[in-house]
Design a protein around this motif. Structure first.
Motif, mmCIF file in Angstrom:
data_model
loop_
_atom_site.group_PDB
_atom_site.id
_atom_site.type_symbol
_atom_site.label_atom_id
_atom_site.label_comp_id
_atom_site.label_asym_id
_atom_site.label_seq_id
_atom_site.Cartn_x
_atom_site.Cartn_y
_atom_site.Cartn_z
ATOM 1 N N HIS A 127 0.650 -1.268 0.011
ATOM 2 C CA HIS A 127 -0.053 -0.047 -0.245
ATOM 3 C C HIS A 127 0.620 1.185 -0.047
ATOM 4 C CE1 HIS A 127 -2.020 -3.335 2.131
ATOM 5 N NE2 HIS A 127 -2.881 -3.001 1.472
ATOM 6 N N GLY A 128 2.025 1.055 0.102
ATOM 7 C CA GLY A 128 3.181 2.218 -0.106
ATOM 8 C C GLY A 128 3.471 2.583 1.340
ATOM 9 N N ASP A 129 3.178 2.142 2.335
ATOM 10 C CA ASP A 129 3.240 2.393 3.538
ATOM 11 C C ASP A 129 4.905 1.768 3.853
ATOM 12 O OD1 ASP A 129 0.856 3.196 4.470
ATOM 13 O OD2 ASP A 129 0.401 1.072 4.857
ATOM 14 N N GLU A 141 6.153 8.927 8.302
ATOM 15 C CA GLU A 141 4.609 8.437 7.807
ATOM 16 C C GLU A 141 3.889 9.413 7.338
ATOM 17 O OE1 GLU A 141 3.693 5.491 8.434
ATOM 18 O OE2 GLU A 141 4.825 4.548 9.936
ATOM 19 N N ALA A 142 4.361 10.702 7.295
ATOM 20 C CA ALA A 142 3.574 11.610 6.676
ATOM 21 C C ALA A 142 4.202 12.435 5.279
ATOM 22 C CB ALA A 142 3.489 12.915 7.703
ATOM 23 N N ALA A 143 4.871 11.548 4.746
ATOM 24 C CA ALA A 143 5.365 11.979 3.444
ATOM 25 C C ALA A 143 4.395 12.321 2.370
ATOM 26 C CB ALA A 143 6.475 10.889 3.004
ATOM 27 N N GLY A 144 4.438 13.080 1.664
ATOM 28 C CA GLY A 144 3.569 13.357 0.334
ATOM 29 C C GLY A 144 2.358 14.271 0.822
ATOM 30 N N THR A 145 1.470 14.473 0.050
ATOM 31 C CA THR A 145 0.292 15.160 0.100
ATOM 32 C C THR A 145 -1.049 14.140 -0.193
ATOM 33 O OG1 THR A 145 1.448 17.100 -0.734
ATOM 34 C CG2 THR A 145 -1.141 17.290 -0.734
ATOM 35 N N ASP A 154 -3.062 19.692 -10.958
ATOM 36 C CA ASP A 154 -2.022 19.203 -10.523
ATOM 37 C C ASP A 154 -1.490 17.746 -11.250
ATOM 38 O OD1 ASP A 154 -1.450 21.333 -8.806
ATOM 39 O OD2 ASP A 154 -1.991 20.209 -6.810
ATOM 40 N N VAL A 155 -0.216 17.441 -11.393
ATOM 41 C CA VAL A 155 0.031 16.184 -11.868
ATOM 42 C C VAL A 155 0.912 15.480 -10.637
ATOM 43 C CG1 VAL A 155 1.445 14.794 -13.635
ATOM 44 C CG2 VAL A 155 0.062 16.968 -14.420
ATOM 45 N N VAL A 156 0.456 14.375 -10.370
ATOM 46 C CA VAL A 156 0.928 13.775 -8.974
ATOM 47 C C VAL A 156 1.113 12.384 -9.223
ATOM 48 C CG1 VAL A 156 -0.006 15.389 -7.462
ATOM 49 C CG2 VAL A 156 -1.338 13.514 -8.001
ATOM 50 N N GLU A 157 1.825 11.735 -8.302
ATOM 51 C CA GLU A 157 2.009 10.100 -8.252
ATOM 52 C C GLU A 157 1.713 9.488 -6.839
ATOM 53 O OE1 GLU A 157 5.802 7.295 -8.015
ATOM 54 O OE2 GLU A 157 6.076 8.567 -9.941
ATOM 55 N N VAL A 158 0.982 8.649 -7.040
ATOM 56 C CA VAL A 158 0.446 7.918 -5.877
ATOM 57 C C VAL A 158 1.512 7.319 -5.232
ATOM 58 C CG1 VAL A 158 -1.176 6.058 -4.973
ATOM 59 C CG2 VAL A 158 -1.849 7.731 -6.688
ATOM 60 N N ASN A 159 1.714 7.721 -3.707
ATOM 61 C CA ASN A 159 2.892 6.952 -3.151
ATOM 62 C C ASN A 159 2.259 6.141 -1.889
ATOM 63 O OD1 ASN A 159 2.467 9.292 -1.557
ATOM 64 N ND2 ASN A 159 4.413 8.971 -0.819
ATOM 65 N N ARG A 160 0.975 6.149 -1.635
ATOM 66 C CA ARG A 160 0.562 5.471 -0.627
ATOM 67 C C ARG A 160 -1.099 5.401 -0.524
ATOM 68 N NH1 ARG A 160 2.731 7.186 5.554
ATOM 69 N NH2 ARG A 160 1.854 5.245 6.504
ATOM 70 N N VAL A 161 -1.425 4.345 -0.011
ATOM 71 C CA VAL A 161 -3.040 4.270 0.075
ATOM 72 C C VAL A 161 -3.394 3.584 1.126
ATOM 73 C CG1 VAL A 161 -5.271 3.133 -1.037
ATOM 74 C CG2 VAL A 161 -3.105 3.898 -2.463
ATOM 75 N N ARG A 162 -4.343 4.149 2.122
ATOM 76 C CA ARG A 162 -4.577 3.722 3.343
ATOM 77 C C ARG A 162 -5.096 2.492 3.167
ATOM 78 N NH1 ARG A 162 -9.018 7.079 6.620
ATOM 79 N NH2 ARG A 162 -10.231 5.874 5.214
ATOM 80 N N ASP A 163 -4.746 1.322 4.042
ATOM 81 C CA ASP A 163 -5.175 0.051 3.919
ATOM 82 C C ASP A 163 -6.256 -0.560 4.706
ATOM 83 O OD1 ASP A 163 -4.044 -0.064 6.444
ATOM 84 O OD2 ASP A 163 -2.356 -1.571 6.022
ATOM 85 N N ARG A 164 -7.124 0.223 5.418
ATOM 86 C CA ARG A 164 -8.003 -0.312 6.487
ATOM 87 C C ARG A 164 -9.157 -0.681 5.691
ATOM 88 N NH1 ARG A 164 -6.064 1.056 11.366
ATOM 89 N NH2 ARG A 164 -3.999 1.122 11.206
#
Length: 220
Positions: A127-129, A141-145, A154-164
């Protein structure tokens, strides 16, 4: 030896501490653990007696250095297990959180080392964690927006998705929003929807509460 329940409490406190500078309230801990405040208070007393937390009257608790180390170790176990279950056993990324929750308390240090070596010492889970190193130092743990806080264009890249939430993960996987995906924010609608465009030109509208579970970085 700590019980799995105690480790879960320490992990929960650690997760709250990432989001606040002050002590973590007993009510916040109780809500996260799905227990009553008196039950959480009783556990805080036990953890304080063991030296794992420091309590401030009427304010809440902080992890001691030892308590933090234990919490980070449990998180390392959890994220390594999620990665192993996904990469080596064919589990879907929407399934592994609960499996890892059950297993994280019961693996030895030797098992942990072998899993990490088998996986090539990964830095992040599916999940990118970020996966803490075996030195058990805190990770960023707070990297990114948060995607919901981005602006149109804005053009962005996904780096993390919450896994709950397995349902959210299944949906995001289906539409192709996973760590490493490049997105363009097309519209932030006033009705609480975020419209994004993927690399293949397809567009997806996400409810704001789902967009808030996705962290992104500027696209390179």
């Amino acid at each position: 030896m700590l019980s799995p329940e105690m480790e879960d409490y320490l992990k929960t406190i650690y997760e709250h501490q990432r989001e606040t500078e002050g002590p973590v309230s007993t009510s916040a801990i109780a809500e996260s653990m799905d227990v009553t405040p008196p039950t959480a208070t009783s556990m805080m007393e036990k953890l304080e007696d063991r030296g794992f937390v420091e309590r401030e009257k009427y304010k809440g608790v902080r992890l001691s250095d030892e308590g933090q180390t234990i919490a980070i170790e449990v998180i390392r176990h959890h994220r390594l297990l999620e990665t192993y279950l996904t990469e080596k056993l064919g589990f879907d990324w929407a399934e592994v959180h609960d499996e890892a929750d059950r297993l994280e308390h019961h693996i030895s240090e030797e098992f942990e080392r072998r899993v990490a070596a088998k996986l090539g010492e990964p830095d992040v889970d599916p999940h990118g964690d970020p996966i803490p190193s075996d030195a058990l130092e805190p990770v960023n743990e707070a990297a990114g927006t948060v995607l919901s806080e981005c602006e149109e264009g804005d053009v962005v890249e996904v780096n993390r998705v919450r896994d709950r939430d397995p349902d959210e993960l299944e949906y995001l996987d289906k539409v192709g929003i996973v760590p490493g995906t490049t997105l363009t924010v097309v519209e932030i609608a006033p009705i609480g929807m975020v419209e994004i465009e993927l690399d293949d030109g397809s567009t997806v509208s996400l409810p704001e509460h789902v967009a808030a579970t996705i962290r992104v970085v500027g696209s390179s």
